[in-house]
Scaffold this motif. Structure first.
Motif, mmCIF file in Angstrom:
data_model
loop_
_atom_site.group_PDB
_atom_site.id
_atom_site.type_symbol
_atom_site.label_atom_id
_atom_site.label_comp_id
_atom_site.label_asym_id
_atom_site.label_seq_id
_atom_site.Cartn_x
_atom_site.Cartn_y
_atom_site.Cartn_z
ATOM 1 N N THR A 167 0.885 -1.140 0.032
ATOM 2 C CA THR A 167 0.027 -0.032 -0.037
ATOM 3 C C THR A 167 0.722 1.219 -0.115
ATOM 4 O O THR A 167 0.688 2.113 0.701
ATOM 5 C CB THR A 167 -0.860 0.052 1.244
ATOM 6 O OG1 THR A 167 -0.215 -0.301 2.373
ATOM 7 C CG2 THR A 167 -1.912 -1.121 1.042
ATOM 8 N N ARG A 168 1.876 1.362 -0.963
ATOM 9 C CA ARG A 168 2.551 2.399 -1.050
ATOM 10 C C ARG A 168 2.015 3.884 -1.350
ATOM 11 O O ARG A 168 2.764 4.884 -1.125
ATOM 12 C CB ARG A 168 3.877 2.204 -2.085
ATOM 13 C CG ARG A 168 4.896 1.575 -1.449
ATOM 14 C CD ARG A 168 6.076 1.194 -2.370
ATOM 15 N NE ARG A 168 5.723 0.326 -3.737
ATOM 16 C CZ ARG A 168 6.481 -0.015 -4.635
ATOM 17 N NH1 ARG A 168 7.674 0.443 -4.905
ATOM 18 N NH2 ARG A 168 5.844 -0.913 -5.559
ATOM 19 N N PHE A 169 0.944 3.673 -1.916
ATOM 20 C CA PHE A 169 0.085 5.009 -2.296
ATOM 21 C C PHE A 169 -1.077 5.232 -1.880
ATOM 22 O O PHE A 169 -2.110 5.744 -2.256
ATOM 23 C CB PHE A 169 -0.085 5.030 -4.029
ATOM 24 C CG PHE A 169 1.372 4.839 -4.680
ATOM 25 C CD1 PHE A 169 2.218 6.027 -4.832
ATOM 26 C CD2 PHE A 169 2.069 3.527 -5.012
ATOM 27 C CE1 PHE A 169 3.307 5.802 -5.398
ATOM 28 C CE2 PHE A 169 3.375 3.778 -5.579
ATOM 29 C CZ PHE A 169 3.914 4.940 -5.860
ATOM 30 N N ILE A 170 -1.596 4.452 -0.579
ATOM 31 C CA ILE A 170 -2.561 4.991 -0.099
ATOM 32 C C ILE A 170 -2.939 6.141 0.352
ATOM 33 O O ILE A 170 -2.142 6.901 0.753
ATOM 34 C CB ILE A 170 -2.762 3.731 1.146
ATOM 35 C CG1 ILE A 170 -4.219 3.796 1.647
ATOM 36 C CG2 ILE A 170 -1.759 4.178 2.214
ATOM 37 C CD1 ILE A 170 -4.280 2.618 2.819
ATOM 38 N N PHE A 217 8.466 2.654 -8.074
ATOM 39 C CA PHE A 217 9.502 3.104 -7.378
ATOM 40 C C PHE A 217 9.732 4.582 -7.652
ATOM 41 O O PHE A 217 9.893 5.264 -6.447
ATOM 42 C CB PHE A 217 10.779 2.312 -7.746
ATOM 43 C CG PHE A 217 11.963 2.901 -7.114
ATOM 44 C CD1 PHE A 217 12.414 2.649 -5.704
ATOM 45 C CD2 PHE A 217 13.078 3.549 -7.770
ATOM 46 C CE1 PHE A 217 13.392 3.438 -5.120
ATOM 47 C CE2 PHE A 217 14.114 4.022 -7.344
ATOM 48 C CZ PHE A 217 14.335 3.947 -6.052
ATOM 49 N N LEU A 218 9.863 4.952 -8.635
ATOM 50 C CA LEU A 218 10.282 6.288 -8.860
ATOM 51 C C LEU A 218 9.254 7.360 -8.050
ATOM 52 O O LEU A 218 9.605 8.494 -7.781
ATOM 53 C CB LEU A 218 10.676 6.745 -10.322
ATOM 54 C CG LEU A 218 11.913 6.181 -10.675
ATOM 55 C CD1 LEU A 218 11.836 6.507 -12.269
ATOM 56 C CD2 LEU A 218 12.785 6.948 -9.990
ATOM 57 N N ASP A 269 10.033 5.980 -1.472
ATOM 58 C CA ASP A 269 11.447 5.061 -1.507
ATOM 59 C C ASP A 269 12.343 5.811 -2.305
ATOM 60 O O ASP A 269 13.412 5.499 -2.212
ATOM 61 C CB ASP A 269 11.171 3.651 -2.179
ATOM 62 C CG ASP A 269 10.373 2.826 -1.313
ATOM 63 O OD1 ASP A 269 10.213 3.059 -0.101
ATOM 64 O OD2 ASP A 269 9.712 1.946 -1.715
ATOM 65 N N ALA A 270 11.821 6.771 -3.262
ATOM 66 C CA ALA A 270 12.872 7.536 -4.325
ATOM 67 C C ALA A 270 12.934 8.829 -3.879
ATOM 68 O O ALA A 270 13.082 9.708 -4.639
ATOM 69 C CB ALA A 270 12.414 7.301 -5.629
ATOM 70 N N SER A 271 12.765 9.155 -2.441
ATOM 71 C CA SER A 271 12.522 10.700 -1.965
ATOM 72 C C SER A 271 13.657 11.565 -2.489
ATOM 73 O O SER A 271 13.605 12.683 -2.253
ATOM 74 C CB SER A 271 12.132 10.769 -0.714
ATOM 75 O OG SER A 271 13.243 9.995 0.186
ATOM 76 N N VAL A 309 6.655 11.690 -12.986
ATOM 77 C CA VAL A 309 7.448 10.607 -14.096
ATOM 78 C C VAL A 309 7.085 10.793 -15.360
ATOM 79 O O VAL A 309 5.924 10.643 -15.970
ATOM 80 C CB VAL A 309 7.279 9.125 -13.613
ATOM 81 C CG1 VAL A 309 8.223 8.323 -14.291
ATOM 82 C CG2 VAL A 309 7.580 9.254 -12.064
ATOM 83 N N ASN A 310 8.003 11.112 -16.268
ATOM 84 C CA ASN A 310 7.947 11.438 -17.611
ATOM 85 C C ASN A 310 8.437 10.096 -18.349
ATOM 86 O O ASN A 310 9.577 9.721 -18.162
ATOM 87 C CB ASN A 310 8.703 12.578 -18.367
ATOM 88 C CG ASN A 310 8.277 13.805 -17.707
ATOM 89 O OD1 ASN A 310 6.896 13.930 -17.377
ATOM 90 N ND2 ASN A 310 9.187 14.615 -17.543
ATOM 91 N N ILE A 311 7.494 9.372 -19.153
ATOM 92 C CA ILE A 311 7.969 8.256 -19.797
ATOM 93 C C ILE A 311 8.328 8.595 -21.213
ATOM 94 O O ILE A 311 7.805 9.005 -22.211
ATOM 95 C CB ILE A 311 6.690 7.181 -20.181
ATOM 96 C CG1 ILE A 311 5.822 6.753 -18.795
ATOM 97 C CG2 ILE A 311 7.072 5.872 -20.877
ATOM 98 C CD1 ILE A 311 6.913 6.406 -17.826
ATOM 99 N N ALA A 312 9.744 8.517 -21.380
ATOM 100 C CA ALA A 312 10.375 8.895 -22.688
ATOM 101 C C ALA A 312 10.760 7.783 -23.297
ATOM 102 O O ALA A 312 9.724 6.962 -23.761
ATOM 103 C CB ALA A 312 11.879 9.659 -22.336
ATOM 104 N N SER A 313 11.921 7.396 -23.798
ATOM 105 C CA SER A 313 12.365 6.318 -24.752
ATOM 106 C C SER A 313 13.746 6.248 -24.901
ATOM 107 O O SER A 313 14.496 7.221 -24.999
ATOM 108 C CB SER A 313 11.693 6.480 -26.012
ATOM 109 O OG SER A 313 11.998 5.574 -27.162
ATOM 110 N N THR A 314 14.088 4.829 -25.127
ATOM 111 C CA THR A 314 15.559 4.894 -25.453
ATOM 112 C C THR A 314 15.945 5.427 -26.770
ATOM 113 O O THR A 314 17.058 5.906 -27.158
ATOM 114 C CB THR A 314 16.137 3.350 -25.462
ATOM 115 O OG1 THR A 314 15.068 2.700 -26.539
ATOM 116 C CG2 THR A 314 15.877 2.706 -24.170
#
Length: 257
Positions: free
Chosen positions: A2-5, A228-229, A233-235, A136-141
């Motif tokens: 429940t990391r985002f409760i 995670f990001l 946990d990624a503070s 969080v931005n979803i980019a690309s390789t």
């Protein structure tokens, strides 16, 4: 888990292959989810599937008013907004630069880059009101090098990298972290079906066999990194870029004898 409760997460392109994976995972971790998408049928169906802690909002990421409406839905439905995932994106058909229509160039950058910019712009006041949060931005390789025939897409994803770093610098003191994920070839319709105007899908021209992890990525691979990001946990992580491609960027792996 429940990391985002009691947190609210807005995911753009939230009814597609990667987007739906992200939405379901955040929901499973206790989050309220707002599914932003232009596909009202799939988006509403996913919200119905998930129940009371889910809302669908028709979101055209290129339209500033549409963004304002989506953020309002998040705050009015659940009280605050804590996470924005800029996941929406489109691919151009493979064409050399000299044969690329200016309208195609503009459309790809409008969705992939301007859509991300407008999302950060619209969400920032809400994230600030919530006392901080994560983007969080979803980019690309494909934003890490050149790829022949895909100039609009490559340019848009390169630009998202600079936008991510700039936003991280501007928003860090507001306790808003901004990071980017660079997926490689992920097994979704984005890869397995032709882009508009293309004769064949990218999957027809790509084999993961030579690479360190010899398989296509799955949406869940990206989702786990995203969770995670976006979490506490990624503070201490902001302005960072994470590649998730099974080693594609490393080059061919040593073959066993």
């Amino acid at each position: 888990m429940t990391r985002f409760i009691r947190q609210t997460v807005l995911v753009t392109g939230g009814s597609g292959g990667q987007g739906a994976s992200h939405v379901r995972a955040f929901h499973a971790e206790g989050a309220n989810v707002v599914i932003g998408d232009v596909d009202a049928v799939r988006g509403a169906a996913l919200a119905d599937e998930l129940g009371d802690r889910a809302r669908f909002v028709r979101l055209d990421v290129t339209d500033e008013k549409s963004w304002e409406s989506a953020v309002s839905v998040a705050e009015e439905s659940f009280g605050s907004l804590g996470v924005l995932v800029n996941n929406a994106g489109v691919q151009n058909p493979p064409v050399p630069i000299e044969n690329t229509d200016a309208s195609t160039w503009a459309r790809i950058l409008d969705i992939n880059l301007t859509g991300t910019f407008l999302g950060i712009k619209a969400a920032t006041p809400a994230l600030r009101r919530a006392g901080g949060g994560a983007v969080v931005n979803i980019a690309s390789t494909m934003g890490l090098g050149g790829t022949a025939l895909y100039a609009p897409y490559v340019a848009s994803k390169w630009a998202v990298r600079g936008l991510t770093r700039t936003a991280a610098l501007e928003l860090g003191r507001d306790r808003i972290r901004v990071n980017a994920i660079h997926p490689g070839v992920i097994a979704t319709a984005f890869i397995n079906e032709p882009a508009a105007g293309a004769a064949a899908p990218i999957a027809d021209f790509f084999s993961p066999a030579p690479f360190a992890v010899p398989r296509l990525g799955e949406p869940a691979d990206v989702t786990r990194l995203l969770l995670f990001l976006a979490s506490a946990d990624a503070s201490f992580i902001t302005g960072a870029e994470y590649v998730i491609d099974g080693g594609l960027q490393l080059g061919p792996a040593l073959q066993h004898q």
